[in-house]
Design a protein around this motif. Structure first.
Motif, PDB file in Angstrom:
ATOM      1  N   GLY A   3      -5.411  -4.185  14.603  1.00  0.00           N
ATOM      2  CA  GLY A   3      -6.550  -4.469  13.756  1.00  0.00           C
ATOM      3  C   GLY A   3      -7.725  -5.076  14.517  1.00  0.00           C
ATOM      4  O   GLY A   3      -8.864  -4.716  14.318  1.00  0.00           O
ATOM      5  N   GLU A   6      -9.595  -2.432  16.467  1.00  0.00           N
ATOM      6  CA  GLU A   6     -10.394  -1.555  15.606  1.00  0.00           C
ATOM      7  C   GLU A   6     -11.710  -2.226  15.246  1.00  0.00           C
ATOM      8  O   GLU A   6     -12.786  -1.618  15.334  1.00  0.00           O
ATOM      9  N   ARG A   7     -11.630  -3.473  14.831  1.00  0.00           N
ATOM     10  CA  ARG A   7     -12.852  -4.201  14.487  1.00  0.00           C
ATOM     11  C   ARG A   7     -13.767  -4.327  15.700  1.00  0.00           C
ATOM     12  O   ARG A   7     -14.989  -4.197  15.610  1.00  0.00           O
ATOM     13  N   PRO A 120     -10.361  -1.677   8.703  1.00  0.00           N
ATOM     14  CA  PRO A 120      -8.958  -1.256   8.671  1.00  0.00           C
ATOM     15  C   PRO A 120      -8.518  -0.913   7.251  1.00  0.00           C
ATOM     16  O   PRO A 120      -8.805  -1.647   6.303  1.00  0.00           O
ATOM     17  N   ASP A 123      -6.988  -3.370   4.855  1.00  0.00           N
ATOM     18  CA  ASP A 123      -7.851  -4.446   4.370  1.00  0.00           C
ATOM     19  C   ASP A 123      -8.793  -3.992   3.257  1.00  0.00           C
ATOM     20  O   ASP A 123      -9.374  -4.835   2.561  1.00  0.00           O
ATOM     21  N   THR A 151      -8.457   9.068   9.566  1.00  0.00           N
ATOM     22  CA  THR A 151      -8.669   7.975  10.515  1.00  0.00           C
ATOM     23  C   THR A 151      -8.886   8.590  11.882  1.00  0.00           C
ATOM     24  O   THR A 151      -8.132   9.486  12.292  1.00  0.00           O
ATOM     25  N   SER A 167     -11.835   4.737   9.235  1.00  0.00           N
ATOM     26  CA  SER A 167     -10.564   4.934   8.546  1.00  0.00           C
ATOM     27  C   SER A 167     -10.837   4.907   7.047  1.00  0.00           C
ATOM     28  O   SER A 167     -11.389   3.934   6.537  1.00  0.00           O
TER      29      SER A 167
END
Length: 208
Positions: A3, A6-7, A120, A123, A151, A167
């Motif tokens: 995660g 990705e951020r 994500p 989330d 994604t 995603s």
């Protein structure tokens, strides 16, 4: 990819590609009819939260110019710095939207255009649930999300020097998440883009 990565990929991507994505003097990017519609639905002035506000153009600027009190949030330092310069009457925060802690019933509307899909997937329903709590009774969520589940990354997005990541679920899943959060979907439209497109939702927190 975890995660955090990705951020960080999204943050670094927009830091590098901010001007590739939208110039200071860019037009409304097709957002104007949605924003004008939102303005007509809001009290004057309204408190509006722009999640994934980017450089503040066009959404935050349009709404601030219309007299609303706008708070913008973006994960990119470059985007937030530009937003503060381009829309000086609004307030901008550099933050991860999925980790925001805001007071309940503090906004008349939340705008989240082409931003939820950079977060994500696990989330996203949790954030929608929090958005529902941030809205005042009768408040609106205007958001663009995925049409089909996907994604992936683009290593040379917009021809720029950085990778971008997305995603998203399909439209039916987003509709179910909105309902589960207690929001009433009033409009669901397809917004074409290239060979595919996105889904535009108008959703409202019930008056009581």
């Amino acid at each position: 990819m975890g995660g955090y990565d990705e951020r960080d990929l999204v943050r670094r991507g927009y830091d590098a590609l901010s001007y590739h994505y939208r110039a200071d003097d860019a037009d409304d990017g097709g957002y104007a009819p949605w924003l004008a519609d939102l303005h007509q639905r809001l009290p004057a002035p309204a408190a509006v939260l722009d999640l994934g506000c980017g450089c503040g153009v066009p959404a935050a600027r349009f709404l601030a110019d219309a007299g609303h009190q706008v708070t913008g949030v973006d994960i990119s330092d470059v985007q937030v710095a530009r937003a503060r310069r381009l829309v000086p009457t609004a307030t901008f925060l550099r933050a991860d939207a999925t980790r925001l802690d805001l007071p309940p019933a503090s906004f008349d509307a939340v705008v989240c255009l082409y931003a939820l899909i950079h977060m994500p997937l696990a989330d996203q329903p949790k954030l929608i649930e929090r958005i529902a709590t941030w809205l005042r009774p009768g408040g609106w969520l205007l958001t663009t999300v995925g049409r089909d589940a996907w994604t992936g990354t683009d290593d040379n997005w917009l021809g720029g020097p950085a990778t971008m990541w997305w995603s998203h679920a399909d439209a039916a899943t987003y509709r179910s998440w909105l309902h589960r959060a207690g929001l009433t979907v009033t409009v669901e439209d397809f917004v074409p883009e290239g060979t595919s497109g996105h889904t535009l939702f108008w959703a409202r927190r019930p008056e009581r």
